[in-house]
Design an enzyme around this catalytic site. Sequence first.
Site, mmCIF file in Angstrom:
data_model
loop_
_atom_site.group_PDB
_atom_site.id
_atom_site.type_symbol
_atom_site.label_atom_id
_atom_site.label_comp_id
_atom_site.label_asym_id
_atom_site.label_seq_id
_atom_site.Cartn_x
_atom_site.Cartn_y
_atom_site.Cartn_z
ATOM 1 N N GLU A 112 3.302 3.317 49.417
ATOM 2 C CA GLU A 112 4.022 4.050 50.461
ATOM 3 C C GLU A 112 4.998 3.106 51.162
ATOM 4 O O GLU A 112 4.742 1.906 51.299
ATOM 5 C CB GLU A 112 2.986 4.579 51.460
ATOM 6 C CG GLU A 112 3.538 5.347 52.638
ATOM 7 C CD GLU A 112 2.453 5.751 53.635
ATOM 8 O OE1 GLU A 112 2.717 6.632 54.470
ATOM 9 O OE2 GLU A 112 1.329 5.186 53.563
ATOM 10 N N LYS B 231 6.077 13.383 52.955
ATOM 11 C CA LYS B 231 4.698 13.383 53.448
ATOM 12 C C LYS B 231 4.469 14.503 54.467
ATOM 13 O O LYS B 231 5.206 14.625 55.450
ATOM 14 C CB LYS B 231 4.387 12.025 54.068
ATOM 15 C CG LYS B 231 2.936 11.808 54.467
ATOM 16 C CD LYS B 231 2.776 10.379 54.990
ATOM 17 C CE LYS B 231 1.339 10.055 55.343
ATOM 18 N NZ LYS B 231 1.229 8.678 55.884
ATOM 19 N N CYS C 81 -0.888 8.644 51.063
ATOM 20 C CA CYS C 81 -1.776 7.981 52.014
ATOM 21 C C CYS C 81 -2.710 8.928 52.767
ATOM 22 O O CYS C 81 -3.740 9.338 52.240
ATOM 23 C CB CYS C 81 -0.953 7.135 52.982
ATOM 24 S SG CYS C 81 -1.918 5.853 53.829
#
Length: 266
Positions: free
Chosen positions: A40, A112, A150
């Site tokens: 990430e 995300k 994540c």
Amino acid sequence: MKVAVAQFAAGRDGAANMQACMTLIADAAASGAELVILPEVSMYFDPKRQDGLGPHGQSLDGPFATAIADAARAHGLAVIAGMLEAVPGSARDYNTVVVADRTGQRLGHYRKIHLYDAFGFRESDTYLPGPFDEPPVFDIGGLRVGVLTCYDLRFPEAFRWVVDAGADLVALPAAWIAGPGKETHWQTLLAARAIENTVYVAGAGQTGPVCCGRSAVVDPAGVTIAGAAEAPGCVLAEVSRDRIDAVRAINPSLANRRFSVIPADR
């Protein structure tokens, strides 16, 4: 397909981050990987916000994404990498993952959805949540590869969302913050998401001192088939549709499910 998960500690120096990414891509290619997953925000990471709140992103046609695509083409392997994407008119960036195939063609991207407003952090101060578009699933090397990021690991419905769209493997670029119990959470949740969906999960994390590393590829039965410790580098695993089919013949949990996942309207 041979899949590499790569890890390093990104920082505020974009040129140094780029060089680390290029080295890891080359190393993965030399090891025989057909897909390499980078962490990430590999482009730029400023967890202490020393450079201010931002924005700090680039466009999807900017230097970082272009270099990733060029490296994919030069080394002949698919690359998945995290970056910050500029949002016109906003002081906040998208936390974005870009996907390039072995020819350097950009297959797509994922912004995300779940921002890390937990454990004392507030990503929503600097990032915008991504929209609920089509599930980010891409054809790579004969498999369907889903992409999440994540903190999404803590939301099983996000994984079911991409698995319902056909993902055989879920790639998870991460910057998993170190802390008491956090490494255990990471390893446990990677295995749980693999087991409950009977798919491969490949987590590529940033290393210390801020993050915990421990990049890993977990198979559909929850077995870690490749794992790294704390040092920068990459590890390689072979994944196959045959293994998925064999596990699902024994554990048909997807076929036995009674609930569907519908994205929340917010």
